[in-house]
Design a protein around this motif. Structure first.
Motif, PDB file in Angstrom:
ATOM      1  N   CYS A   1      -2.968  -8.220  -1.239  1.00 36.59           N
ATOM      2  CA  CYS A   1      -2.752  -8.448   0.188  1.00 36.59           C
ATOM      3  C   CYS A   1      -1.772  -9.607   0.399  1.00 36.59           C
ATOM      4  CB  CYS A   1      -4.084  -8.730   0.868  1.00 36.59           C
ATOM      5  SG  CYS A   1      -3.970  -9.061   2.630  1.00 36.59           S
ATOM      6  N   LEU A   2      -1.989 -10.703  -0.300  1.00 35.33           N
ATOM      7  CA  LEU A   2      -1.097 -11.862  -0.172  1.00 35.33           C
ATOM      8  C   LEU A   2       0.311 -11.547  -0.651  1.00 35.33           C
ATOM      9  CD1 LEU A   2      -3.419 -14.809  -1.239  1.00 35.33           C
ATOM     10  CD2 LEU A   2      -2.492 -14.347   1.039  1.00 35.33           C
ATOM     11  N   LEU A   3       0.423 -10.829  -1.747  1.00 35.59           N
ATOM     12  CA  LEU A   3       1.738 -10.470  -2.258  1.00 35.59           C
ATOM     13  C   LEU A   3       2.473  -9.545  -1.290  1.00 35.59           C
ATOM     14  CD1 LEU A   3       3.763 -10.841  -4.493  1.00 35.59           C
ATOM     15  CD2 LEU A   3       2.646  -8.998  -5.753  1.00 35.59           C
ATOM     16  N   ALA A   4       1.760  -8.578  -0.739  1.00 40.77           N
ATOM     17  CA  ALA A   4       2.377  -7.669   0.241  1.00 40.77           C
ATOM     18  C   ALA A   4       2.826  -8.444   1.474  1.00 40.77           C
ATOM     19  CB  ALA A   4       1.394  -6.567   0.633  1.00 40.77           C
TER      20      ALA A   4
ATOM     21  N   GLY B   1       8.792  -5.917   1.708  1.00 38.66           N
ATOM     22  CA  GLY B   1       7.495  -5.263   1.556  1.00 38.66           C
ATOM     23  C   GLY B   1       7.611  -3.804   1.152  1.00 38.66           C
ATOM     24  N   TRP B   2       8.701  -3.166   1.547  1.00 37.87           N
ATOM     25  CA  TRP B   2       8.894  -1.757   1.224  1.00 37.87           C
ATOM     26  C   TRP B   2       8.988  -1.543  -0.289  1.00 37.87           C
ATOM     27  CZ3 TRP B   2      13.239  -0.176  -1.379  1.00 37.87           C
ATOM     28  CH2 TRP B   2      14.307  -1.075  -1.430  1.00 37.87           C
ATOM     29  N   ILE B   3       9.486  -2.538  -1.022  1.00 35.63           N
ATOM     30  CA  ILE B   3       9.597  -2.414  -2.482  1.00 35.63           C
ATOM     31  C   ILE B   3       8.198  -2.311  -3.091  1.00 35.63           C
ATOM     32  CG2 ILE B   3      10.317  -3.585  -4.598  1.00 35.63           C
ATOM     33  CD1 ILE B   3      12.608  -4.844  -2.917  1.00 35.63           C
ATOM     34  N   TYR B   4       7.303  -3.157  -2.617  1.00 37.45           N
ATOM     35  CA  TYR B   4       5.915  -3.163  -3.089  1.00 37.45           C
ATOM     36  C   TYR B   4       5.235  -1.852  -2.716  1.00 37.45           C
ATOM     37  CZ  TYR B   4       1.500  -5.547  -4.251  1.00 37.45           C
ATOM     38  OH  TYR B   4       0.321  -5.932  -4.819  1.00 37.45           O
ATOM     39  N   GLY B   5       5.412  -1.427  -1.469  1.00 34.83           N
ATOM     40  CA  GLY B   5       4.813  -0.177  -1.011  1.00 34.83           C
ATOM     41  C   GLY B   5       5.313   1.023  -1.790  1.00 34.83           C
ATOM     42  N   ARG B   6       6.618   1.044  -2.054  1.00 33.30           N
ATOM     43  CA  ARG B   6       7.212   2.164  -2.790  1.00 33.30           C
ATOM     44  C   ARG B   6       6.653   2.252  -4.205  1.00 33.30           C
ATOM     45  NH1 ARG B   6      13.343   1.632  -4.313  1.00 33.30           N
ATOM     46  NH2 ARG B   6      12.349   0.031  -5.574  1.00 33.30           N
ATOM     47  N   ARG B   7       6.471   1.106  -4.832  1.00 30.60           N
ATOM     48  CA  ARG B   7       5.953   1.069  -6.209  1.00 30.60           C
ATOM     49  C   ARG B   7       4.576   1.728  -6.301  1.00 30.60           C
ATOM     50  NH1 ARG B   7       3.876  -4.206  -9.417  1.00 30.60           N
ATOM     51  NH2 ARG B   7       3.257  -3.117 -11.304  1.00 30.60           N
TER      52      ARG B   7
ATOM     53  N   THR C   1      10.948   5.738  -0.953  1.00 32.47           N
ATOM     54  CA  THR C   1      11.698   4.625  -0.353  1.00 32.47           C
ATOM     55  C   THR C   1      11.767   4.771   1.159  1.00 32.47           C
ATOM     56  OG1 THR C   1      13.020   4.382  -2.365  1.00 32.47           O
ATOM     57  CG2 THR C   1      13.904   3.407  -0.340  1.00 32.47           C
ATOM     58  N   LEU C   2      12.096   5.958   1.639  1.00 38.57           N
ATOM     59  CA  LEU C   2      12.208   6.175   3.080  1.00 38.57           C
ATOM     60  C   LEU C   2      10.856   5.982   3.766  1.00 38.57           C
ATOM     61  CD1 LEU C   2      14.163   6.940   5.356  1.00 38.57           C
ATOM     62  CD2 LEU C   2      13.481   9.313   5.010  1.00 38.57           C
ATOM     63  N   ILE C   3       9.798   6.503   3.177  1.00 39.58           N
ATOM     64  CA  ILE C   3       8.467   6.339   3.772  1.00 39.58           C
ATOM     65  C   ILE C   3       8.077   4.872   3.793  1.00 39.58           C
ATOM     66  CG2 ILE C   3       6.006   6.815   3.429  1.00 39.58           C
ATOM     67  CD1 ILE C   3       6.875   9.643   2.475  1.00 39.58           C
ATOM     68  N   SER C   4       8.327   4.159   2.701  1.00 39.76           N
ATOM     69  CA  SER C   4       7.950   2.742   2.629  1.00 39.76           C
ATOM     70  C   SER C   4       8.778   1.875   3.572  1.00 39.76           C
ATOM     71  CB  SER C   4       8.098   2.240   1.192  1.00 39.76           C
ATOM     72  OG  SER C   4       7.210   2.932   0.350  1.00 39.76           O
ATOM     73  N   CYS C   5      10.001   2.284   3.850  1.00 40.07           N
ATOM     74  CA  CYS C   5      10.864   1.523   4.767  1.00 40.07           C
ATOM     75  C   CYS C   5      10.610   1.864   6.233  1.00 40.07           C
ATOM     76  CB  CYS C   5      12.336   1.809   4.463  1.00 40.07           C
ATOM     77  SG  CYS C   5      12.967   1.011   3.011  1.00 40.07           S
ATOM     78  N   CYS C   6      10.515   3.138   6.540  1.00 40.47           N
ATOM     79  CA  CYS C   6      10.513   3.572   7.935  1.00 40.47           C
ATOM     80  C   CYS C   6       9.159   4.031   8.473  1.00 40.47           C
ATOM     81  CB  CYS C   6      11.522   4.709   8.106  1.00 40.47           C
ATOM     82  SG  CYS C   6      13.192   4.242   7.635  1.00 40.47           S
TER      83      CYS C   6
ATOM     84  N   GLY D   1       6.617  -8.923   2.658  1.00 42.04           N
ATOM     85  CA  GLY D   1       6.942  -8.456   4.007  1.00 42.04           C
ATOM     86  C   GLY D   1       7.655  -9.515   4.831  1.00 42.04           C
ATOM     87  N   THR D   2       7.302 -10.787   4.623  1.00 43.79           N
ATOM     88  CA  THR D   2       7.940 -11.856   5.394  1.00 43.79           C
ATOM     89  C   THR D   2       9.404 -12.031   5.035  1.00 43.79           C
ATOM     90  OG1 THR D   2       7.225 -13.576   3.854  1.00 43.79           O
ATOM     91  CG2 THR D   2       5.794 -13.138   5.755  1.00 43.79           C
ATOM     92  N   ILE D   3       9.787 -11.601   3.836  1.00 38.31           N
ATOM     93  CA  ILE D   3      11.203 -11.681   3.462  1.00 38.31           C
ATOM     94  C   ILE D   3      11.858 -10.292   3.475  1.00 38.31           C
ATOM     95  CG2 ILE D   3      11.008 -13.838   2.158  1.00 38.31           C
ATOM     96  CD1 ILE D   3      10.953 -12.120  -0.415  1.00 38.31           C
TER      97      ILE D   3
END
Length: 144
Positions: free
Chosen positions: A54-57, A66-72, A91-96, A61-63
């Motif tokens: 949670c903290l890492l996400a 977060g989409w990179i973490y979600g995509r992984r 990638t698209l789902i994690s970004c948008c 996300g603040t920088i």
């Protein structure tokens, strides 16, 4: 237990079925880091705690990463259950569509016999009580 009711290679819910579980949708909309933390703990088989994930996400996300973490972790879930990269790329789902994607991942785990809200250890205890000899999530370290 619903472990074997869903075929490998097919999502159990659609990406935009967020309101199938309205409380999950609201929680993820306002606190996506909490939901992704629960998903990550399960996918990492307890080696990453919900709080740490949670903290890492949140930090990523603040920088705006977060989409990179979600995509992984979306990719990891797809590999475990041999799910297609559909209807869009990870990638698209994690970004948008990150809230919809995280909700879908949570529902997928739940539909396949794992309750992310219980955490890894809670699920292991639940499986033991239910007499499950083969957990819904492969426990081998050989996952790619």
């Amino acid at each position: 237990m619903t472990t074997n009711n869903w075929p490998t290679g097919q999502w159990t819910t659609n990406l935009f079925d967020c309101w199938d579980d309205s409380s999950l949708c609201v929680k993820t909309c306002f606190c996506p880091c909490v939901t992704i933390g629960e998903v990550v703990e399960i996918l990492d088989q307890g080696t990453t705690s919900k709080g740490h994930a949670c903290l890492l996400a949140y930090a990523m996300g603040t920088i705006q990463c977060g989409w990179i973490y979600g995509r992984r972790y979306r990719r990891k879930l797809r590999e475990i259950f041999k799910l297609p990269e559909a209807p869009y790329s990870d990638t698209l789902i994690s970004c948008c569509c990150c809230v919809c994607g995280i909700c879908q991942e949570y529902r997928e785990l739940k539909n396949r016999g794992t309750d992310p809200a219980l955490g890894w250890e809670g699920n292991v205890e639940k499986w033991k009580r239910e007499g499950v000899t083969v957990p819904p999530i492969p426990t081998s370290a050989m996952i790619r």
